[in-house]
Design a protein around this motif. Sequence first.
Motif, PDB file in Angstrom:
ATOM      1  N   UNK A   1       0.864  -1.177   0.000  1.00  0.00           N
ATOM      2  CA  UNK A   1       0.000   0.000   0.000  1.00  0.00           C
ATOM      3  C   UNK A   1       0.902   1.228   0.000  1.00  0.00           C
ATOM      4  N   UNK A   2       1.094   1.804  -1.182  1.00  0.00           N
ATOM      5  CA  UNK A   2       2.035   2.908  -1.363  1.00  0.00           C
ATOM      6  C   UNK A   2       1.363   4.015  -2.173  1.00  0.00           C
ATOM      7  N   UNK A   3       1.960   5.199  -2.208  1.00  0.00           N
ATOM      8  CA  UNK A   3       1.394   6.265  -3.059  1.00  0.00           C
ATOM      9  C   UNK A   3       1.345   5.813  -4.515  1.00  0.00           C
ATOM     10  N   UNK A   4       0.364   6.300  -5.252  1.00  0.00           N
ATOM     11  CA  UNK A   4       0.246   5.897  -6.670  1.00  0.00           C
ATOM     12  C   UNK A   4       1.528   6.098  -7.455  1.00  0.00           C
ATOM     13  N   UNK A   5       2.310   7.084  -7.076  1.00  0.00           N
ATOM     14  CA  UNK A   5       3.542   7.358  -7.816  1.00  0.00           C
ATOM     15  C   UNK A   5       4.585   6.266  -7.631  1.00  0.00           C
ATOM     16  N   UNK A   6       4.400   5.397  -6.596  1.00  0.00           N
ATOM     17  CA  UNK A   6       5.372   4.323  -6.340  1.00  0.00           C
ATOM     18  C   UNK A   6       4.818   2.941  -6.654  1.00  0.00           C
ATOM     19  N   UNK A   7       3.647   2.880  -7.246  1.00  0.00           N
ATOM     20  CA  UNK A   7       3.066   1.577  -7.578  1.00  0.00           C
ATOM     21  C   UNK A   7       3.997   0.758  -8.466  1.00  0.00           C
ATOM     22  N   UNK A   8       4.666   1.419  -9.388  1.00  0.00           N
ATOM     23  CA  UNK A   8       5.561   0.686 -10.288  1.00  0.00           C
ATOM     24  C   UNK A   8       6.793   0.166  -9.557  1.00  0.00           C
TER      25      UNK A   8
END
Length: 408
Positions: free
Chosen positions: A234-241
Amino acid sequence: MKKQLLTTALWLGAGLAGCVSAQGFQVNLQGQKQQAMGSAGTALPMDGAAVFFNPGSISFLEKNHITAGASATIGNTAFQDANTNAVYRTNSPVGTPFAAYAVYGMPESKLKFGLGAYTPFGSTVSWEDGWTGRFILTQLQLQTIFIQPTVSYKITDKIGFGAGFVIAPGKVNLQRDIPVFNGTDYSHAELDGSALGYGFNAGLYFQATEKLSLGLTYRSAVKMKVTDGTATFTVPPSLDANFPDGTFSATLPLPQIISLGVGYKASDKLKLAFDFNFGDWSAYDTLAFDYATNTSSLEDTKSARMYESSFAFRLGAQYALTQSFMLRAGAGYAISPIQDGYVTPESTDANRLNLTAGLGYNIGEHLSVDASFTFTQLSRKDKNLESNLDGTFKTYANIPGLSVSYHF
């Protein structure tokens, strides 16, 4: 940022081993009579728990047995940070390890059969919100059940041999925070999976004299293999990759254990038992995690554990106050396999003294009830070489237990 995330990935791989390799997570609660006697029972067959304690002694049981029992592990850990003196505590739920056995053989037969289901490894650890080690561990649940069909044969009037195949299903769930803000709180990681392992338990029993008996058992190592475990981030959308949800695999080795026991019937009322256990924990030098999807921030990991082989000494006694009422007491001392520099929040193990007591009551000819109580307290000061977590762990545990047996 990249270095921070890489460190997080390494920590994700470091935590799972400790939950199974520390002696503190080895559950020595496989029979209420034996638990009350310091968990000694290799050379003193008393009931169906001989399936675990010494398969070779089953053929010397005078009756068939059906036994089921459970214990309540009530305990928690406090950690005092060496840098700030702040104290953080666990709020772990009550654990309920159990053991169930059945032993059957025809009268006068030299051959007996046994079946056991017991929980030799397991733990649940839950740290309070916001504790200083939240990026190492917030919660751990480990469950293993050993299922052991067994055959025991009385080779002579003095010697018995038995062995059983072990199939061991298990589950593990590990959670921790990631040092990256995600809105109002830190990001979070969860590893969840099922495991399966195989092994065996073999034992030799020798009735040297009418009063003196000896026992030797070997419980093989069991490799608990996690395949297709689920890794959720569960991370910020910017770190999903950087942290993609996916699967992982790992192997969690459980050690081989050798036990040597002595039993002595001092009188018609008094029985004594002594066990010496050797645990080959040295197999835990490294733990590897293989993620199905790797990124620059989520690479496969190898974490040094460097555990050492350890020993335990257990002594117990049973006194028959009447023909139906038994009193029991015992003690055990176990040496931790964890070297300095490798203590983790999952495994706050230290050399420990266990104190035990219990009683048993026969309700008629076929039914009996047994109860036990175990207390242990330990303290360990350490600075982990990998996470740099520096401080003192203090742990206590109160463990009452109860079982019911039917013998015929």
